[in-house]
Design an enzyme around this catalytic site. Structure first.
Site, PDB file in Angstrom:
ATOM      1  CE  LYS A   1       7.962 -51.042  19.657  1.00  7.93           C
ATOM      2  NZ  LYS A   1       7.379 -49.762  20.042  1.00  7.93           N
TER       3      LYS A   1
ATOM      4  CG  LEU B   1      11.147 -46.939  18.303  1.00 10.36           C
ATOM      5  CD1 LEU B   1      11.884 -47.834  19.296  1.00 10.36           C
ATOM      6  CD2 LEU B   1       9.669 -47.259  18.302  1.00 10.36           C
TER       7      LEU B   1
HETATM    8  C1  LIG Z   1       8.402 -43.591  21.147  1.00  6.98           C
HETATM    9  C2  LIG Z   1       7.802 -44.158  19.894  1.00  6.98           C
HETATM   10  N1  LIG Z   1       8.037 -43.548  18.722  1.00  6.98           N
HETATM   11  C3  LIG Z   1       7.512 -44.006  17.560  1.00  6.98           C
HETATM   12  C4  LIG Z   1       6.696 -45.130  17.538  1.00  6.98           C
HETATM   13  C5  LIG Z   1       6.142 -45.627  16.246  1.00  6.98           C
HETATM   14  O1  LIG Z   1       6.842 -46.786  15.885  1.00  6.98           O
HETATM   15  P1  LIG Z   1       6.228 -47.808  14.834  1.00  6.98           P
HETATM   16  O2  LIG Z   1       5.981 -47.060  13.570  1.00  6.98           O
HETATM   17  O3  LIG Z   1       7.303 -48.827  14.643  1.00  6.98           O
HETATM   18  O4  LIG Z   1       4.977 -48.333  15.433  1.00  6.98           O
HETATM   19  C6  LIG Z   1       6.439 -45.812  18.746  1.00  6.98           C
HETATM   20  C7  LIG Z   1       5.614 -47.001  18.751  1.00  6.98           C
HETATM   21  O5  LIG Z   1       5.374 -47.622  19.750  1.00  6.98           O
HETATM   22  C8  LIG Z   1       7.009 -45.319  19.949  1.00  6.98           C
HETATM   23  O6  LIG Z   1       6.780 -45.923  21.119  1.00  6.98           O
END
Ligand SMILES: Cc1ncc(COP(=O)(O)O)c(C=O)c1O
Length: 286
Positions: A151, A208
């Site tokens: 991240k 992610l």
């Molecule tokens: C590229 C990407 N995919 C998926 C997500 C969703 O992640 P989360 O469920 O942990 O918020 C995010 C959240 O910022 C993201 O930046």
């Protein structure tokens, strides 16, 4: 619900202050190189949701970019920030960079103290009407690096994709890799439903490890719905019975159009609604 009285709060390296007073030196490597990682945590009924999972992901992101910093002291600071802000529901942003050092690409010989920053703002979830009506998305090439599992605060490809969506009056951009597979959204995970089977991209360095995605995968399985973690092309998404997005503030969001193609007759599909309802029930009862 009226607007809650509160104050946007910042935390910088051990100190809380009003957001407008927070400052970071120009030579912070986060500012110079995007040499850092972040997390975003939302509250439900004032409590940070899935805090352990977020902290584990943050610790892993730090390890992957070789920043030596232990995040085990963060949860009480997050609680304190939420309390100090006074907001009923808060969105907590945490960023940790390699720290401040003269600008050279390689790591500083003497590791600086990592810069630990947090902001606490009022949580503004998407308009409930969007969950009821569903949203339009666009597709665009996935221009990101090969470690999307980290991240990282380097979000330029995500920002360019989201801006294209914004200009198209769409909620999100689905990212399509060089082989034609949809990886995820620019700031959300993506799911499709085909013949009562829910499909989403398998975990890998191409996406992610979204916390909402994994909560939804558990819920889908508990509901007795078949879940397949497999790659799907843009054509699969366009032909899907239903499509939805997932993310911390997005929760589970029905998609009713991709580019110029209508999905699920232009209405949130039945499985998407069922999964979203189960998610809302589960977070309220957690
Ligand atoms: C590229 C990407 N995919 C998926 C997500 C969703 O992640 P989360 O469920 O942990 O918020 C995010 C959240 O910022 C993201 O930046």
């Amino acid at each position: 619900m009226g607007a809650s009285p509160g104050e946007e709060i910042a935390y910088v390296n051990g100190e809380f202050m009003p957001l407008g007073e927070a400052m970071i030196p120009i030579e912070d490597r986060g500012f110079q190189f995007a040499d850092g990682v972040y997390e975003v945590v939302a509250t439900y009924r004032g409590s940070p949701f899935a805090i352990e999972e977020h902290m584990q992901r943050l610790q892993r992101s730090l390890a992957e970019i070789r920043i030596d910093h232990d995040v085990s002291s963060m949860p009480p600071l997050i609680e304190e920030g939420i309390k100090r802000s006074g907001f009923d529901e808060a969105l907590v942003y945490i960023q940790i960079t390699r720290g401040v050092a003269p600008r050279h690409h390689e790591f500083p010989a003497q590791p600086p103290r990592p810069t630990v920053v947090m902001t606490v703002k009022e949580l503004r979830r998407p308009d409930p009407q969007l969950h009821a009506s569903g949203v339009k998305v666009i597709s665009t090439p996935d221009l990101r690096w090969k470690r999307c599992d980290i991240k990282s605060i380097a979000l330029l490809p995500n920002i360019l994709a989201k801006q294209l969506a914004h200009e198209a009056k769409a909620y999100e951009a689905l990212l399509v890799d060089e082989e034609g597979y949809v990886t995820e959204g620019s700031s959300t995970s993506s799911f499709l439903v085909q013949d009562d089977v829910v499909c989403t991209t398998p975990p890998s360095s191409r996406i992610l490890p979204s916390i909402t995605r994994s909560v939804l995968c558990e819920i889908i399985t508990e509901l007795g719905i078949t879940l397949e973690e497999k790659n799907s092309t843009l054509a699969d998404y366009l032909a899907a019975d239903e499509v939805f997005l997932a993310g911390t503030t997005t929760e589970a969001m029905p998609v009713i159009a991709i580019d110029d193609a209508i999905i699920s007759g232009g209405e949130p599909g039945p499985l998407t609604r069922k999964i979203r309802e189960a998610f809302v029930d589960s977070v309220r009862n957690r």
